[in-house]
Design a protein around this motif. Structure first.
Motif, PDB file in Angstrom:
ATOM      1  N   PHE A  81       0.829  -1.202   0.000  1.00  0.00           N
ATOM      2  CA  PHE A  81       0.000   0.000   0.000  1.00  0.00           C
ATOM      3  C   PHE A  81       0.866   1.256   0.000  1.00  0.00           C
ATOM      4  O   PHE A  81       0.642   2.183  -0.793  1.00  0.00           O
ATOM      5  CB  PHE A  81      -0.916  -0.041   1.228  1.00  0.00           C
ATOM      6  CG  PHE A  81      -1.883   1.093   1.311  1.00  0.00           C
ATOM      7  CD1 PHE A  81      -1.776   2.039   2.311  1.00  0.00           C
ATOM      8  CD2 PHE A  81      -2.897   1.227   0.384  1.00  0.00           C
ATOM      9  CE1 PHE A  81      -2.669   3.090   2.391  1.00  0.00           C
ATOM     10  CE2 PHE A  81      -3.792   2.272   0.457  1.00  0.00           C
ATOM     11  CZ  PHE A  81      -3.680   3.206   1.462  1.00  0.00           C
ATOM     12  N   CYS A  82       1.882   1.263   0.867  1.00  0.00           N
ATOM     13  CA  CYS A  82       2.775   2.440   0.952  1.00  0.00           C
ATOM     14  C   CYS A  82       3.537   2.633  -0.345  1.00  0.00           C
ATOM     15  O   CYS A  82       3.722   3.768  -0.798  1.00  0.00           O
ATOM     16  CB  CYS A  82       3.768   2.281   2.103  1.00  0.00           C
ATOM     17  SG  CYS A  82       2.986   2.377   3.686  1.00  0.00           S
ATOM     18  N   LEU A  99       2.613   1.777  -3.343  1.00  0.00           N
ATOM     19  CA  LEU A  99       1.692   2.250  -4.383  1.00  0.00           C
ATOM     20  C   LEU A  99       1.440   3.748  -4.223  1.00  0.00           C
ATOM     21  O   LEU A  99       1.503   4.508  -5.192  1.00  0.00           O
ATOM     22  CB  LEU A  99       0.361   1.510  -4.292  1.00  0.00           C
ATOM     23  CG  LEU A  99       0.267   0.239  -5.112  1.00  0.00           C
ATOM     24  CD1 LEU A  99      -1.031  -0.455  -4.819  1.00  0.00           C
ATOM     25  CD2 LEU A  99       0.390   0.514  -6.597  1.00  0.00           C
ATOM     26  N   LEU A 100       1.164   4.153  -2.981  1.00  0.00           N
ATOM     27  CA  LEU A 100       0.908   5.577  -2.715  1.00  0.00           C
ATOM     28  C   LEU A 100       2.143   6.405  -3.045  1.00  0.00           C
ATOM     29  O   LEU A 100       2.046   7.472  -3.648  1.00  0.00           O
ATOM     30  CB  LEU A 100       0.540   5.795  -1.244  1.00  0.00           C
ATOM     31  CG  LEU A 100      -0.881   5.484  -0.831  1.00  0.00           C
ATOM     32  CD1 LEU A 100      -1.077   5.835   0.639  1.00  0.00           C
ATOM     33  CD2 LEU A 100      -1.887   6.230  -1.672  1.00  0.00           C
ATOM     34  N   VAL A 109       2.603   6.793  -6.917  1.00  0.00           N
ATOM     35  CA  VAL A 109       1.720   7.736  -7.629  1.00  0.00           C
ATOM     36  C   VAL A 109       1.835   9.151  -7.065  1.00  0.00           C
ATOM     37  O   VAL A 109       1.304  10.085  -7.652  1.00  0.00           O
ATOM     38  CB  VAL A 109       0.238   7.291  -7.596  1.00  0.00           C
ATOM     39  CG1 VAL A 109       0.069   5.960  -8.284  1.00  0.00           C
ATOM     40  CG2 VAL A 109      -0.312   7.251  -6.218  1.00  0.00           C
ATOM     41  N   SER A 110       2.505   9.298  -5.929  1.00  0.00           N
ATOM     42  CA  SER A 110       2.666  10.637  -5.360  1.00  0.00           C
ATOM     43  C   SER A 110       3.607  11.447  -6.253  1.00  0.00           C
ATOM     44  O   SER A 110       4.696  10.978  -6.581  1.00  0.00           O
ATOM     45  CB  SER A 110       3.232  10.506  -3.954  1.00  0.00           C
ATOM     46  OG  SER A 110       3.494  11.750  -3.419  1.00  0.00           O
ATOM     47  N   PRO A 111       3.187  12.664  -6.677  1.00  0.00           N
ATOM     48  CA  PRO A 111       4.002  13.414  -7.636  1.00  0.00           C
ATOM     49  C   PRO A 111       5.281  13.984  -7.016  1.00  0.00           C
ATOM     50  O   PRO A 111       6.233  14.283  -7.711  1.00  0.00           O
ATOM     51  CB  PRO A 111       3.079  14.550  -8.088  1.00  0.00           C
ATOM     52  CG  PRO A 111       2.074  14.690  -7.005  1.00  0.00           C
ATOM     53  CD  PRO A 111       1.946  13.384  -6.346  1.00  0.00           C
ATOM     54  N   LYS A 157       9.399  14.288  -1.912  1.00  0.00           N
ATOM     55  CA  LYS A 157       9.434  14.523  -0.450  1.00  0.00           C
ATOM     56  C   LYS A 157       8.224  13.865   0.206  1.00  0.00           C
ATOM     57  O   LYS A 157       8.330  13.254   1.266  1.00  0.00           O
ATOM     58  CB  LYS A 157       9.398  16.036  -0.174  1.00  0.00           C
ATOM     59  CG  LYS A 157      10.777  16.670  -0.067  1.00  0.00           C
ATOM     60  CD  LYS A 157      10.706  18.101   0.354  1.00  0.00           C
ATOM     61  CE  LYS A 157      10.501  18.986  -0.853  1.00  0.00           C
ATOM     62  NZ  LYS A 157      10.408  20.411  -0.541  1.00  0.00           N
ATOM     63  N   MET A 158       7.068  14.004  -0.431  1.00  0.00           N
ATOM     64  CA  MET A 158       5.845  13.409   0.105  1.00  0.00           C
ATOM     65  C   MET A 158       5.941  11.891   0.089  1.00  0.00           C
ATOM     66  O   MET A 158       5.470  11.225   1.009  1.00  0.00           O
ATOM     67  CB  MET A 158       4.629  13.850  -0.723  1.00  0.00           C
ATOM     68  CG  MET A 158       4.296  15.305  -0.527  1.00  0.00           C
ATOM     69  SD  MET A 158       3.855  15.633   1.181  1.00  0.00           S
ATOM     70  CE  MET A 158       3.257  17.281   1.032  1.00  0.00           C
ATOM     71  N   VAL A 179       7.723  10.937   3.086  1.00  0.00           N
ATOM     72  CA  VAL A 179       6.880  11.050   4.294  1.00  0.00           C
ATOM     73  C   VAL A 179       5.922   9.867   4.380  1.00  0.00           C
ATOM     74  O   VAL A 179       5.696   9.301   5.453  1.00  0.00           O
ATOM     75  CB  VAL A 179       6.107  12.396   4.285  1.00  0.00           C
ATOM     76  CG1 VAL A 179       5.085  12.446   5.389  1.00  0.00           C
ATOM     77  CG2 VAL A 179       7.069  13.557   4.409  1.00  0.00           C
ATOM     78  N   ILE A 180       5.397   9.450   3.225  1.00  0.00           N
ATOM     79  CA  ILE A 180       4.471   8.297   3.201  1.00  0.00           C
ATOM     80  C   ILE A 180       5.212   7.025   3.640  1.00  0.00           C
ATOM     81  O   ILE A 180       4.688   6.208   4.405  1.00  0.00           O
ATOM     82  CB  ILE A 180       3.847   8.114   1.796  1.00  0.00           C
ATOM     83  CG1 ILE A 180       2.835   9.237   1.529  1.00  0.00           C
ATOM     84  CG2 ILE A 180       3.180   6.760   1.646  1.00  0.00           C
ATOM     85  CD1 ILE A 180       2.343   9.313   0.110  1.00  0.00           C
TER      86      ILE A 180
END
Lengths: 365, 128
Positions: A94-95, A97-98, A101-103, A106-107, A110-111
């Motif tokens: 799950f992490c 995948l997120l 797709v996170s553009p 840095k994010m 964090v995920i």
């Protein structure tokens, strides 16, 4: 003729019990041999079977029961813990995948950090219960060693090995006490420190934490290996040095008894040898029973820790395929912690095993 | 496949139109970019259902509820919002606003997982 018949008819009235049979039980009680059985729990007694001092202990049956119990325990642990391994892989997937797709990079970081926190919280309870189970097993091994080792070495002294039995007993008791308290006070805190450093590294990636982690892992492995090796060497050397003195003493005593007493000297000497051999049989029976009992004591924690270690290594390998390096590393570190706990319990079990083997192998007449 | 083709076509058309009207009317070009972004995001909403189903499966397997997965989904939503806003500001030659939006987004995302990190730090404290 009538007198002879009369004597033959009355002779069964003078048949009496042979008291030598009771003497074996009395000797065993004096040596505290029955403590070896009474200290065990009901489950452990079921696996080890009944202690038999006449050499008829069913070792093969005990090993078969041990194997069956191991298979059942491993199956139970697999059913209980497969869900945990799947949970970890699901969170990692799950992490990743997120993050993918996170553009923003840095994010995504964090995920991944959040994913590591989730995994740590999922595994924290697991870790606590296993660490306390490992500590409980060390305590049980220590308590069992206080029952089994005096009994076996007392029987060894009865069998003629007075010097070597007392020397080895002193060595074993000292070493076991020192090593078990060193494990509880030094190795276990190091394992907790390793875990804390692993969790910190997964959240705040830092090369210093990498080095600290490697150092802790190396320290724990080295300490456990050194403890086990030093203990085996110490016991072997003590046994070698003291063993030959007893053999000479027993031979000299036999020769002296046979030579000094003109007619009955030989008979007395042979009777003494028989008694020493009987004591040796008691010692070997108690020793064999204790070996199986130690295996039965360690069975539960070994299965629990071993299964978890393997499952988490599998989960780490599966999450390694995803672009979430920190999550895979964290799961691998948790697997390493379980391996260290297994090593700690295993080294105490091996040391107790070696102590009992040394007691059984003490010179016999 | 159809959705991505329509998205690409809309984006390219908006870019060409934007280039044409930017020199005469930059405000209108900015509004055109914003409406194109909103249109494209709305068209990708059905794909979010798949993510929602995956999240439900993960929750079911892990046995833990939104307590854990919720912060991660919020972080993801924040990252989308922050990136798009920062790019729109950069397009409008307002780099300062773009940088501020990025920083604000990162701070918000970190604050989402602070409760998790606090629990971890307490756990580490108990261990040590």
């Amino acid at each position: 003729m009538k007198k002879l018949l009369f004597v033959i008819l009355l002779s069964p009235l003078f048949v009496t019990v042979c008291y030598a049979d009771n003497l074996v039980n009395q000797a065993a009680e004096m040596a505290g041999i029955y403590e070896v059985e009474s200290t065990l729990t009901e489950d452990e007694k079921e696996i080890s079977g009944a202690l038999a001092l006449d050499g008829s202990y069913d070792g093969e049956g005990a090993l078969r029961r041990l194997w069956r119990k191991l298979c059942l325990t491993v199956e139970e642990q697999l059913k209980e813990n497969l869900t945990s391994a799947v949970q970890l892989s699901a969170v990692g997937l799950f992490c990743s995948l997120l993050g993918a797709v996170s553009p923003d990079r840095k994010m995504a970081s964090v995920i991944e950090m959040g994913g590591c926190c989730i995994i740590t919280l999922l595994l924290a309870g697991n870790m606590e219960s296993l660490a306390s189970q490992a500590m409980e097993t060390l305590t049980r091994l220590s308590d069992y060693s206080r029952a089994a080792i005096p009994a076996i070495y007392t029987a060894a002294a009865f069998s003629g090995a007075v010097t070597s039995a007392s020397a080895q007993y002193a060595a074993v008791c000292l070493a076991m006490d020192v090593i078990m308290s060193a494990q509880q006070r030094f190795v276990l805190p190091l394992i907790y420190a390793f875990l804390a450093a692993a969790v910190s590294r997964s959240i705040f990636a830092n090369p210093v934490l990498n080095a600290v982690l490697q150092f802790f892992k190396w320290s724990i492995t080295t300490v456990l290996t050194a403890i086990t090796l030093c203990f085996s060497a110490y016991i072997s050397i003590t046994g070698l040095v003291a063993g030959s003195a007893d053999a000479v003493a027993v031979k000299a005593a036999r020769t002296a008894i046979s030579g000094v007493l003109p007619v009955v000297g030989g008979i007395l000497s042979d009777s003494a040898s028989t008694l020493l051999s009987a004591a040796s049989v008691i010692k070997n029976a108690a020793g064999a029973f204790s070996l199986v009992a130690v295996c039965a004591l360690c069975l539960g924690p070994f299965a629990a820790l071993g299964v978890r270690m393997l499952l988490f290594k599998m989960a780490a390998a599966m999450t390694d395929m995803l672009p979430t390096a920190r999550i895979s590393q964290l799961i691998g570190d948790f697997a390493a912690v379980f391996a260290m706990l297994l090593g700690m319990v295993g080294s105490c079990g091996i040391m107790l095993f070696l102590s009992i083997m040394a007691g059984i192998k003490v010179m016999t007449v | 496949m159809e959705v991505i083709a329509k998205t690409v076509a809309a984006a390219l058309a908006a870019t060409v139109l934007g280039l044409l009207i930017k020199q005469k009317n930059p405000e209108l070009a900015m509004l055109l970019s914003l409406s194109t972004v909103l249109l494209i995001l709305l068209s990708t909403l059905p794909f979010l259902n798949d993510f929602r189903e995956l999240l439900a499966t993960v929750n079911q397997i892990s046995g833990r509820q939104e307590i854990y997965a919720g912060p991660l989904m919020k972080c993801f939503a924040l990252s989308l919002l922050t990136k798009i806003s920062a790019e729109l500001c950069t397009e409008a030659s307002n780099r300062a606003a773009a940088a501020a939006v990025e920083m604000a987004g990162t701070l918000c995302a970190v604050s989402m997982i602070i409760p998790l990190m606090t629990s971890i730090l307490k756990l580490i404290g108990d261990l040590v």
